[in-house]
Design a protein around this motif. Structure first.
Motif, short mmCIF file in Angstrom:
data_model
loop_
_atom_site.label_atom_id
_atom_site.label_comp_id
_atom_site.label_asym_id
_atom_site.label_seq_id
_atom_site.Cartn_x
_atom_site.Cartn_y
_atom_site.Cartn_z
N ALA A 114 -35.41 13.34 -27.79
CA ALA A 114 -34.99 13.08 -29.17
C ALA A 114 -33.73 13.88 -29.51
CB ALA A 114 -36.11 13.43 -30.14
N GLU A 115 -32.94 13.32 -30.43
CA GLU A 115 -31.78 14.00 -30.98
C GLU A 115 -31.91 14.01 -32.50
OE1 GLU A 115 -28.15 12.29 -29.65
OE2 GLU A 115 -28.51 12.75 -27.53
N ILE A 116 -32.11 15.19 -33.07
CA ILE A 116 -32.35 15.31 -34.51
C ILE A 116 -31.31 16.26 -35.08
CG2 ILE A 116 -34.05 15.78 -36.31
CD1 ILE A 116 -36.21 15.67 -34.09
N CYS A 117 -30.49 15.76 -35.97
CA CYS A 117 -29.41 16.59 -36.52
C CYS A 117 -29.93 17.69 -37.42
CB CYS A 117 -28.43 15.69 -37.29
SG CYS A 117 -26.97 16.59 -37.87
N LEU A 118 -30.89 17.35 -38.29
CA LEU A 118 -31.48 18.34 -39.20
C LEU A 118 -32.99 18.34 -39.01
CD1 LEU A 118 -31.62 20.32 -41.58
CD2 LEU A 118 -31.51 18.34 -43.13
N ILE A 119 -33.51 19.49 -38.58
CA ILE A 119 -34.96 19.67 -38.47
C ILE A 119 -35.40 20.58 -39.60
CG2 ILE A 119 -36.84 20.62 -37.08
CD1 ILE A 119 -35.23 19.93 -34.59
N ILE A 142 -24.62 13.70 -32.22
CA ILE A 142 -23.20 13.36 -32.03
C ILE A 142 -22.66 12.64 -33.27
CG2 ILE A 142 -23.36 13.25 -29.51
CD1 ILE A 142 -23.56 10.17 -29.78
N CYS A 143 -23.35 12.86 -34.42
CA CYS A 143 -22.95 12.15 -35.64
C CYS A 143 -21.79 12.83 -36.36
CB CYS A 143 -24.14 12.00 -36.58
SG CYS A 143 -24.63 13.53 -37.41
N GLY A 144 -21.35 13.99 -35.85
CA GLY A 144 -20.25 14.70 -36.48
C GLY A 144 -20.68 15.86 -37.35
N VAL A 145 -22.01 16.01 -37.56
CA VAL A 145 -22.56 17.13 -38.33
C VAL A 145 -23.13 18.14 -37.34
CG1 VAL A 145 -24.30 17.85 -40.01
CG2 VAL A 145 -23.13 15.65 -40.29
N ASN A 146 -22.76 19.41 -37.48
CA ASN A 146 -23.33 20.44 -36.62
C ASN A 146 -24.83 20.51 -36.84
OD1 ASN A 146 -20.90 21.25 -35.43
ND2 ASN A 146 -20.45 22.67 -37.11
N PRO A 147 -25.65 20.39 -35.80
CA PRO A 147 -27.10 20.43 -35.96
C PRO A 147 -27.56 21.76 -36.58
CG PRO A 147 -26.50 19.62 -33.79
CD PRO A 147 -25.24 20.15 -34.40
N TYR A 148 -28.59 21.69 -37.41
CA TYR A 148 -29.08 22.91 -38.05
C TYR A 148 -30.54 22.75 -38.43
CZ TYR A 148 -28.07 20.56 -42.60
OH TYR A 148 -28.01 19.70 -43.68
N VAL A 149 -31.16 23.88 -38.81
CA VAL A 149 -32.60 23.93 -39.09
C VAL A 149 -32.81 24.60 -40.45
CG1 VAL A 149 -34.82 24.92 -38.38
CG2 VAL A 149 -33.22 24.04 -36.65
N ARG A 150 -33.72 24.06 -41.23
CA ARG A 150 -34.13 24.66 -42.49
C ARG A 150 -35.65 24.69 -42.54
NH1 ARG A 150 -29.74 26.02 -41.99
NH2 ARG A 150 -27.94 25.78 -43.38
N ALA A 151 -36.20 25.69 -43.21
CA ALA A 151 -37.66 25.84 -43.26
C ALA A 151 -38.08 26.51 -44.55
CB ALA A 151 -38.16 26.65 -42.06
N SER A 152 -39.31 26.28 -44.93
CA SER A 152 -39.93 26.98 -46.06
C SER A 152 -41.17 27.69 -45.56
CB SER A 152 -40.31 25.99 -47.17
OG SER A 152 -41.41 25.19 -46.75
#
Length: 476
Positions: A114-119, A142-152
């Motif tokens: 899988a390729e997930i830009c925002l997890i 490869i959508c042009g957005v640097n992949p990143y992670v956010r969490a609560s």
């Protein structure tokens, strides 16, 4: 309509780190912030975000993540909600925000390739360290957005997240260090060990100086931040749901410290759940204003000749008074063989009925077929009595918390008797005590009392012409 974040939410949303964790207490608007973050790139046709919860019920239950998403995404022109086979939103550009669950470590392998830009992780402490770092390997695009992670998250002293966030937490008090909230640090995970530094270069230098069997470069380093928040940062919630703050204040000491004040160090310890000092003076006699009774049982058919330390068969008789207080009027605590256990349960039922007229009996049901058969046999044995069997769920501490909250608030009375000191000693030592049978019994009785509903005045009170019958209660 203008929808915008509040100040602390904005601090979370504006943080540029690769991994940003938000919350550390209840009521800070954590889920809303995760949903809002995913809107940032929905005009990008190649963008996809996945928001994880521990199980699917947490996504689709009324008021859960899926329902909450409509408050934001439902206002986006052209956005479509698709619930089956797995819920997701599709935006006019083709971008997607999906909602998935991960219950077990092995489930991560379903995401191979899988390729997930925002997890995003809603309640990160519910997930394992393995889940988090495996899915971090799927954080690519490869959508042009640097992949990143956010969490609560909410605090959990035993979670791997507590160690992960240690730099942002005061080691003495357990509270977040305010001046470090939102500050960025850098980390790399090498051979399952996390190396931290104040810069990417510092992490690389430390890793390579440690002579690992792999070489670390700046590409292996992630930036991390923790933004602390609590209910006092959420003015909207405080104004629209004014009872929520009082609900948090009414929690047990442990849960109140965690969820209201954001304490990452607090743990269940002796004297915190049922402190003896919270009790009023012992009563000399059973009050006459009890409106309903439950005797809760924790069954353990154990031969005392067996090796080790056999469990006790215990029960607690708990009443709810007209003034809203609770009273423990009796308790039993014995090691007995199976046939003697049944004999004692029936004898207590008869004595309770003779003394207090209407007493509901609650028995815990063990899981599996054997537990079901045992429950059925007890119900048959207790024909003519008001008896229920309940499959208990969750750990002992969780089940005891509602009763402990009333105890800590000083709302529980205890009648003096030959059993009283045994009960108080076990309660005060909970959850560190070896035996917890009386606590389990009391918690069962309390939870059953709170489940019962008002039906009518007691029939005998009406028949006897009781002047107070209209204000007396009979709970079915």
């Amino acid at each position: 309509m203008i929808i915008k974040p509040q100040a602390k939410q904005e601090a979370f949303l504006a943080n540029p780190a690769d991994i940003v964790i938000y919350g550390g207490a209840a009521g800070g608007g954590k889920t809303w912030s995760l949903l809002y973050e995913a809107l940032r790139h929905v005009d990008n046709p190649g963008f996809e975000a996945v928001i994880f919860r521990k199980n699917s019920n947490q996504i689709t239950n009324p008021g859960g993540l899926w329902d909450a998403s409509f408050e934001l995404y439902g206002h986006y022109p052209g956005a479509r909600a698709i619930k089956s086979p797995a819920p997701y939103w599709k935006f006019p550009s083709g971008a997607k925000v999906s909602f998935r669950h991960l219950e077990r470590d092995e489930n991560v392998y379903k995401w191979q390739g899988a390729e997930i830009c925002l997890i995003e992780w809603d309640e990160l402490t519910h997930f394992s360290e393995k889940m988090f770092f495996y899915m971090l390997s799927r954080n690519r695009s490869i959508c042009g957005v640097n992949p990143y992670v956010r969490a609560s998250c909410n605090p959990d002293a035993d979670s791997w997240v507590a160690n992960f966030l240690a730099w942002w937490i005061d080691p003495d008090t357990g509270y977040a260090i305010e001046e470090r909230s939102g500050k960025i640090r850098y980390m790399a995970r090498v051979n399952e060990e996390i190396l931290w530094g104040d810069s990417a270069e510092a992490v690389v230098a430390a890793a390579n100086a440690a002579d690992y069997d792999v070489t670390i470069t700046a590409d292996d380093v992630k930036s991390v931040a923790f933004v602390a928040s609590n209910i006092y940062d959420n003015a909207v919630l405080l104004s629209t749901n004014k009872g929520y703050l009082s609900n948090l204040k009414a929690l047990t000491i442990v849960e109140r410290e965690r969820l209201l004040y954001g304490n990452w160090k607090i743990k269940a310890a002796k004297g915190l759940y049922f402190p003896r000092a919270a009790l009023p003076e012992l009563l000399d006699a059973v009050p006459t204003d009890v409106v309903r009774w439950v005797r809760g049982w924790d069954l353990a058919a154990t031969d005392t000749a067996e090796g080790g330390d056999p469990a006790y068969t215990a029960s607690v008789l708990l009443g709810k008074r007209k003034n809203g207080r609770y009273v423990i009027a009796d308790a039993t605590n014995h090691r007995l063989k199976a046939d003697k256990v049944r004999q004692m349960v029936k004898q207590c039922a008869a004595l309770d009925k003779a003394t207090y007229k209407r007493v509901r009996i609650r028995l815990s049901q063990d899981p599996g077929q054997a537990g079901k058969e045992q429950a059925e046999s007890y119900i048959k044995m207790l024909a003519g009595y008001n008896v229920v069997t309940v499959k208990e769920s969750g750990d002992k501490e969780s089940r005891a918390e509602p009763f402990a909250a009333q105890w800590q608030a000083g709302n529980v009375d205890v009648v003096a008797g030959p059993w009283t000191e045994t009960l108080l000693a076990q309660y005060e030592a909970f959850p560190e005590s070896k035996f917890k049978d009386l606590v389990d019994s009391g918690a069962n009785a309390f939870n059953e009392l709170e489940k019962m509903h008002i039906a009518s005045a007691p029939p005998d009170a009406v028949a006897n012409g009781d002047a107070n019958a209209k204000t007396s209660y009979w709970f079915k």
